[in-house]
Design a protein around this motif. Structure first.
Motif, PDB file in Angstrom:
ATOM      1  N   GLN A 603       0.848  -1.191   0.000  1.00  0.00           N
ATOM      2  CA  GLN A 603       0.000   0.000   0.000  1.00  0.00           C
ATOM      3  C   GLN A 603       0.883   1.240   0.000  1.00  0.00           C
ATOM      4  N   VAL A 604       0.688   2.088  -0.991  1.00  0.00           N
ATOM      5  CA  VAL A 604       1.461   3.316  -1.122  1.00  0.00           C
ATOM      6  C   VAL A 604       0.524   4.501  -0.986  1.00  0.00           C
ATOM      7  N   LEU A 605       0.913   5.471  -0.176  1.00  0.00           N
ATOM      8  CA  LEU A 605       0.134   6.693  -0.034  1.00  0.00           C
ATOM      9  C   LEU A 605       0.850   7.803  -0.797  1.00  0.00           C
ATOM     10  N   LEU A 606       0.136   8.425  -1.726  1.00  0.00           N
ATOM     11  CA  LEU A 606       0.738   9.425  -2.599  1.00  0.00           C
ATOM     12  C   LEU A 606       0.463  10.839  -2.094  1.00  0.00           C
ATOM     13  N   GLY A 607       1.350  11.745  -2.503  1.00  0.00           N
ATOM     14  CA  GLY A 607       1.219  13.136  -2.098  1.00  0.00           C
ATOM     15  C   GLY A 607      -0.135  13.750  -2.400  1.00  0.00           C
ATOM     16  N   PRO A 608      -0.677  13.591  -3.615  1.00  0.00           N
ATOM     17  CA  PRO A 608      -2.000  14.161  -3.904  1.00  0.00           C
ATOM     18  C   PRO A 608      -3.095  13.613  -2.988  1.00  0.00           C
ATOM     19  N   ALA A 622      -1.146   7.440   8.357  1.00  0.00           N
ATOM     20  CA  ALA A 622       0.288   7.395   8.654  1.00  0.00           C
ATOM     21  C   ALA A 622       0.658   6.151   9.441  1.00  0.00           C
ATOM     22  N   GLU A 623      -0.265   5.660  10.266  1.00  0.00           N
ATOM     23  CA  GLU A 623      -0.015   4.439  11.029  1.00  0.00           C
ATOM     24  C   GLU A 623      -0.047   3.211  10.133  1.00  0.00           C
ATOM     25  N   GLU A 624      -0.933   3.211   9.148  1.00  0.00           N
ATOM     26  CA  GLU A 624      -1.182   2.021   8.350  1.00  0.00           C
ATOM     27  C   GLU A 624      -0.162   1.820   7.230  1.00  0.00           C
ATOM     28  N   HIS A 625       0.427   2.899   6.731  1.00  0.00           N
ATOM     29  CA  HIS A 625       1.292   2.801   5.554  1.00  0.00           C
ATOM     30  C   HIS A 625       2.756   2.867   5.947  1.00  0.00           C
ATOM     31  N   ARG A 626       3.589   2.212   5.131  1.00  0.00           N
ATOM     32  CA  ARG A 626       5.038   2.238   5.330  1.00  0.00           C
ATOM     33  C   ARG A 626       5.750   2.994   4.215  1.00  0.00           C
ATOM     34  N   LEU A 627       5.065   3.201   3.087  1.00  0.00           N
ATOM     35  CA  LEU A 627       5.679   3.882   1.954  1.00  0.00           C
ATOM     36  C   LEU A 627       4.809   5.061   1.527  1.00  0.00           C
ATOM     37  N   PHE A 628       5.439   6.233   1.421  1.00  0.00           N
ATOM     38  CA  PHE A 628       4.764   7.454   1.000  1.00  0.00           C
ATOM     39  C   PHE A 628       5.579   8.027  -0.164  1.00  0.00           C
ATOM     40  N   ALA A 629       4.937   8.231  -1.310  1.00  0.00           N
ATOM     41  CA  ALA A 629       5.662   8.635  -2.513  1.00  0.00           C
ATOM     42  C   ALA A 629       5.088   9.923  -3.087  1.00  0.00           C
ATOM     43  N   LYS A 630       5.885  10.540  -3.982  1.00  0.00           N
ATOM     44  CA  LYS A 630       5.507  11.786  -4.670  1.00  0.00           C
ATOM     45  C   LYS A 630       5.120  12.863  -3.661  1.00  0.00           C
ATOM     46  N   LEU A 631       5.969  13.035  -2.654  1.00  0.00           N
ATOM     47  CA  LEU A 631       5.676  13.974  -1.575  1.00  0.00           C
ATOM     48  C   LEU A 631       6.363  15.308  -1.810  1.00  0.00           C
ATOM     49  N   THR A 632       5.704  16.362  -1.371  1.00  0.00           N
ATOM     50  CA  THR A 632       6.325  17.683  -1.302  1.00  0.00           C
ATOM     51  C   THR A 632       6.944  17.844   0.085  1.00  0.00           C
ATOM     52  N   PRO A 633       7.793  18.857   0.282  1.00  0.00           N
ATOM     53  CA  PRO A 633       8.371  19.066   1.618  1.00  0.00           C
ATOM     54  C   PRO A 633       7.326  19.231   2.711  1.00  0.00           C
ATOM     55  N   LEU A 634       6.250  19.953   2.422  1.00  0.00           N
ATOM     56  CA  LEU A 634       5.224  20.172   3.437  1.00  0.00           C
ATOM     57  C   LEU A 634       4.477  18.891   3.770  1.00  0.00           C
ATOM     58  N   GLN A 635       4.309  18.026   2.795  1.00  0.00           N
ATOM     59  CA  GLN A 635       3.629  16.750   3.059  1.00  0.00           C
ATOM     60  C   GLN A 635       4.491  15.852   3.934  1.00  0.00           C
ATOM     61  N   LYS A 636       5.813  15.867   3.741  1.00  0.00           N
ATOM     62  CA  LYS A 636       6.699  15.123   4.634  1.00  0.00           C
ATOM     63  C   LYS A 636       6.550  15.638   6.067  1.00  0.00           C
ATOM     64  N   GLU A 637       6.511  16.938   6.191  1.00  0.00           N
ATOM     65  CA  GLU A 637       6.366  17.534   7.525  1.00  0.00           C
ATOM     66  C   GLU A 637       5.042  17.134   8.166  1.00  0.00           C
ATOM     67  N   ARG A 638       3.968  17.142   7.380  1.00  0.00           N
ATOM     68  CA  ARG A 638       2.651  16.756   7.921  1.00  0.00           C
ATOM     69  C   ARG A 638       2.648  15.306   8.415  1.00  0.00           C
ATOM     70  N   ILE A 639       3.300  14.420   7.678  1.00  0.00           N
ATOM     71  CA  ILE A 639       3.340  13.011   8.077  1.00  0.00           C
ATOM     72  C   ILE A 639       4.091  12.866   9.404  1.00  0.00           C
ATOM     73  N   VAL A 640       5.229  13.551   9.531  1.00  0.00           N
ATOM     74  CA  VAL A 640       6.000  13.486  10.771  1.00  0.00           C
ATOM     75  C   VAL A 640       5.171  13.994  11.941  1.00  0.00           C
ATOM     76  N   ARG A 641       4.478  15.102  11.747  1.00  0.00           N
ATOM     77  CA  ARG A 641       3.669  15.666  12.832  1.00  0.00           C
ATOM     78  C   ARG A 641       2.502  14.739  13.175  1.00  0.00           C
ATOM     79  N   ALA A 642       1.932  14.090  12.174  1.00  0.00           N
ATOM     80  CA  ALA A 642       0.833  13.154  12.435  1.00  0.00           C
ATOM     81  C   ALA A 642       1.314  11.980  13.273  1.00  0.00           C
ATOM     82  N   LEU A 643       2.497  11.463  12.972  1.00  0.00           N
ATOM     83  CA  LEU A 643       3.036  10.348  13.748  1.00  0.00           C
ATOM     84  C   LEU A 643       3.351  10.775  15.181  1.00  0.00           C
TER      85      LEU A 643
END
Length: 912
Positions: A603-608, A622-643
């Motif tokens: 399962q891949v979670l994409l930036g859009p 964020a808990e369920e997925h291990r791979l996140f692709a096509k991310l922008t810098p802000l989306q990386k930050e959101r994932i970290v904050r969600a975790l």
């Protein structure tokens, strides 16, 4: 198309504005918070304002510089006059002041007060012993902190930032060159080249700029990137708002520039603010607050128990002076005077050990978060892969081999002045020397449109033999296809090698997507190359010109997985760390790499998709997925904050400018020595080798450091609690004191010595197998469970001396006190080995040689004192031979009961 791209960038800025929780590096946060405390020096503002208002040539003349830059000799001469480009920071204290600071802590102050009371009470021996304890604590801490500071300085020097400057040749006829120098060697008048990812190294005046956006939140509090220009804007309300000035401590978000250094070091705005911040006492961080909470827990415990000891002894013995002195001795025994020394030396040793494992700690207290990390977010390139990208294929849009696409890609990579990544280096290395020389001879650079993370592409404009201009654009496939209207096909119309450019229609798009999808499925990373011819009369270009391009083809790159990636992932999983991959690459290449290294990626979670989620939905995803692709810098930050919001201690590993927001948002930011400046600035930990194996080694060392600190705190708390219980029981029933104040002080001093080896102790592998978090509440439970164990055997000793050896009168009290002195010291020292591990000590788990040596030495001294020449001085006496048989039985029983309690505690609460 220009409108669409402008709207896209505006959307990016609006999103940045919405991110009010955007985290900044700690020092920048502090400076921004104190920026309003004082006005900026007038002379500094005037000088910068004058430079901003002048034309570039006049600004160069004011700084006695030139377009070709300073020579090495000129720069060296100025450096000797103005000093290094370093912001004022916490300088090493003079030795006398450092010694005073080491003394000045609550425990030493309390001991000094108790020593003063002993002196006033004419108890000279107690005064000497207390003074020795204070001196021991202060001197050891002084030595250890000195070593810690020197170690930290040497580690910081390993990861110092560099700046790219333009240096003129020694002779006027010699061309200037770009060279990298340590940032501290910059001087006023230097010309620095800036590109995406750079920290701005000084206060500078912009001389040239191409789509330059600067993040200057640390200076102004504005979270939006600010565009900078060469021109002066007269309507700006202050120096910080000037559009052609950039300031130390800010960073380049996108674009490129050349800037003239105006102010360096403490004369910069950053330096002026930092000097004011240093005058304000820093607030303790979470780790320091945890240590302080334990300290005050023990102090409050002493404040409650000592008066009870005083009252019980005063009423039962009738000698209030003696009871007062004894209560003072109990207070000294309850004081963990070695706590700060143990913490400091353990952290310092941990930092040095980590550096030997190629892990540099920028902040010592970050070690605790390093050990507590249970989720690691990381990029794919260079971490899971070899970071040695090679060109695998050079094809036209439909898969036919093409040298033309490589030539265009070479021109784009060679002439760009922004951040050259691994893909650019692979392209440059793939062109042989004759072809490279011919391309450089036939083309010259006209202009450049720098890369940014919204467009995900960059362009250069070159002139071919001064006949026409060619705009060459290189970037992500989808973004390039969006600005192309035609497609180049080689060998068309029956004429081999003759290109034609039919329209990019739906049929062509289908063929293109099918072919590139196949490349992705093979694990190849695809970069598209497009171009269009421009009239030779146009001299400046912008994003608006990136439209109506012709797709030339693709460069496909192979970045194979590291052989160490799969074992490293298994080790991290075994140590309780979940790895999640956050990448800007497409999902097909990412899945292929993750599959090769054994990371679940079905399962891949994409930036859009993330963009459409609210925070609650993202937290679950964020808990369920291990791979996140096509991310922008802000989306990386959101994932970290969600975790983090889900309760995880999150580490983020990154080395690019696009990783900086996530590095700052993580509990522990991890970067590498080769990272861009902003990534290294935002990180807490720097790896000297970009490897998950190195990271895993560092995590284990961090956990070991934390374990050793926890050992001392647990030992001290439980031992102190047990001693007070024993004292209360004895005081209530004995006609004399169970131990003289001087004897109690000597016992405590020897016990402190025995624990100085704890920072160097071994740690069981099981104790560092899972993430460790600071939990002060656990200290109290441990103290209540293990403290009474020692009290049981203290009471047994009381009974032994009272009934077996008949030491039950005032005349025989010395024998009673000596018997408890020896048992108390030996059990206290033995507890170091008993509760340093949940295993059987000496058999299943052995302490380090320093700790064994110290504890054995103290036990020998404890047995020797009653028999030696100093016995009378401490009012001790030789014990009968039969006592030692009982002593052995007590120690064996003590170890047995402690082992039983350890197992009960481990089953009920877990050891850590």
């Amino acid at each position: 198309m220009r409108t669409v791209l402008t709207q896209g960038f505006s959307t990016f800025l609006r999103r940045r504005r919405a991110q009010r929780h955007f985290a900044r590096p700690p020092i920048l946060d502090t400076i921004a918070a104190h920026a309003r405390l004082a006005a900026t020096p007038v002379a500094l503002s005037d000088e910068m304002s004058l430079v901003a208002a002048e034309a570039p040539a006049a600004a160069l003349a004011r700084l006695r510089s030139r377009e070709s830059g300073l020579t090495r000799a000129e720069a060296a001469d100025r450096l000797a006059k103005v000093g290094p480009n370093e912001v004022e920071h916490e300088k090493p204290l003079p030795a006398w002041l450092h010694l005073w600071r080491c003394y000045l802590n609550p425990f030493n102050v309390l001991l000094t007060a108790l020593g003063g009371l002993s002196w006033l009470s004419a108890d000279a021996k107690a005064t000497v012993v207390i003074s020795a304890m204070v001196a021991l604590s202060t001197i050891i801490r002084f030595v250890q902190e000195g070593r810690s500071h020197r170690a930290a300085e040497s580690l910081r020097a390993m990861v110092s930032n560099k700046a790219t400057v333009i240096r003129a040749g020694p002779a006027a006829s010699e061309p200037s060159a770009r060279v990298e120098i340590p940032q501290r060697e910059l001087v006023p008048g230097d010309l620095v080249a800036l590109s995406a990812g750079d920290m701005i190294p000084a206060d500078c005046r912009v001389l040239t700029a191409r789509d330059l956006f600067v993040g200057q939140a640390a200076m102004t509090g504005e979270s939006l990137p600010v565009e900078k220009f060469v021109e002066h804007h007269g309507d700006a309300t202050g120096v910080l708002e000037q559009a052609n000035l950039v300031f130390m401590g800010t960073n380049v978000v996108s674009g490129a520039a050349t800037a003239l250094v105006v102010m360096t070091g403490s004369r910069t705005y950053f330096g002026a603010l930092a000097s004011r911040v240093l005058a304000v006492d820093p607030q303790p961080n979470a780790f320091q607050a945890g240590v302080n909470s334990v300290s005050w827990l023990l102090i409050r415990f002493a404040m409650v128990m000592v008066p009870i000891v005083l009252l019980v002894n005063g009423f039962t013995k009738g000698d209030w002076l003696q009871a007062f002195l004894f209560a003072l001795s109990v207070a000294v025994g309850l004081t963990p005077e070695m706590l700060l020394m143990i913490v400091t030396s353990t952290l310092a040793k941990g930092a040095v050990m980590l550096s030997r494992k190629k892990v540099v700690v920028k902040r010592l207290d970050a070690i605790q978060n390093f050990g507590a990390m249970d989720v690691l977010c990381t990029d794919k390139t260079g971490t899971l892969t070899q970071d040695k990208i090679a060109v695998a294929r050079k094809t036209d849009p439909f898969g036919q081999p093409s040298t033309e696409v490589l030539e265009f890609a070479f021109l784009n990579s060679y002439y760009q002045t922004g951040l050259k990544n691994l893909l650019d280096r692979a392209v440059l290395d793939n062109v042989d020397l004759p072809a490279e020389l011919k391309l450089k001879e036939d083309y010259r650079k006209v202009d450049e449109i720098p890369f940014d993370f919204v467009r995900r592409c960059m362009s250069v404009v070159v002139s071919e033999r001064d006949d026409h201009h060619e705009l060459i654009c290189k970037g992500a496939l989808e973004e390039i296809l969006a600005i192309c209207t035609r497609v180049r096909v080689t060998g068309a119309a029956g004429i081999p090698g003759k290109p034609c450019d039919p329209p990019l229609d739906a049929a062509a798009m289908t063929r293109i997507l099918a072919f590139t999808h196949g490349l992705n499925q093979e694990g190849l990373r695809v970069v598209a190359v497009a171009m269009k011819e421009m009239p030779p009369t146009q001299t400046t270009y912008s994003v608006a010109d990136e439209t109506g391009l012709t797709l030339v083809g693709y460069i496909s790159f192979l970045d194979p997985p590291k052989e160490s990636s799969a074992p490293a992932l298994k080790r991290l999983a075994a140590h309780g760390i979940v790895v999640k991959v956050l990448t800007g690459d497409n999902e097909f290449v990412s899945k292929h790499v993750c599959h090769q290294v054994g990371l679940p990626s079905d399962q891949v979670l994409l930036g859009p998709q993330i963009e459409a989620m609210d925070d609650a939905t993202l937290a679950r995803a964020a808990e369920e997925h291990r791979l996140f692709a096509k991310l922008t810098p802000l989306q990386k930050e959101r994932i970290v904050r969600a975790l983090r919001a889900n309760g995880h201690v999150v580490g983020f590993m990154g080395d690019g400018i696009n990783d900086a927001p996530a590095l700052r948002a993580a509990d522990i930011g991890i970067s590498v020595d080769s990272a861009v400046d902003i990534a290294k600035e935002a990180a807490d930990i720097i790896l000297l080798e970009k490897s998950l194996l190195v990271l895993d080694d560092g995590v284990i060392e961090g956990r070991s450091t934390f374990c050793n600190m926890l050992k001392y705190i647990r030992m001290t708390a439980s031992s102190n609690f047990g001693n007070v219980l024993s004292v209360l029981v004895a005081s209530a029933f004995l006609p004399f004191l169970p131990m003289l104040p001087l004897q109690l002080l000597v016992q405590n001093l020897l016990y402190d010595f025995s624990q100085t080896g704890i920072p160097f102790d071994n740690v069981d592998a099981e104790l560092v197998a899972r993430p460790l978090q600071w939990n002060p509440a656990d200290i109290g439970r441990f103290m209540v469970v293990f403290g009474p164990v020692s009290s049981v055997f203290d009471i047994c000793t009381f009974a032994l001396m009272w009934w077996v050896f008949k030491a039950n009168t005032l005349a025989s009290q010395t024998q009673f006190q000596t018997g408890w002195f020896v048992v108390g010291l030996l059990t206290q020292t033995l507890i170091v080995h008993m509760i340093r591990t949940p295993k059987l000590p000496f058999i299943q788990s052995r302490a380090s040689a320093p700790l064994i040596g110290m504890t054995v030495a103290i036990m020998v001294i404890g047995l020797w004192l009653p028999m030696g020449p100093l016995a009378a001085y401490f009012k001790l006496q030789a014990l009968p031979a039969a006592y030692f048989s009982w002593l052995c039985a007590i120690l064996v029983a003590y170890c047995a009961l402690t082992t039983v309690v350890k197992r009960f505690y481990s089953r009920s609460f877990g050891w850590q």
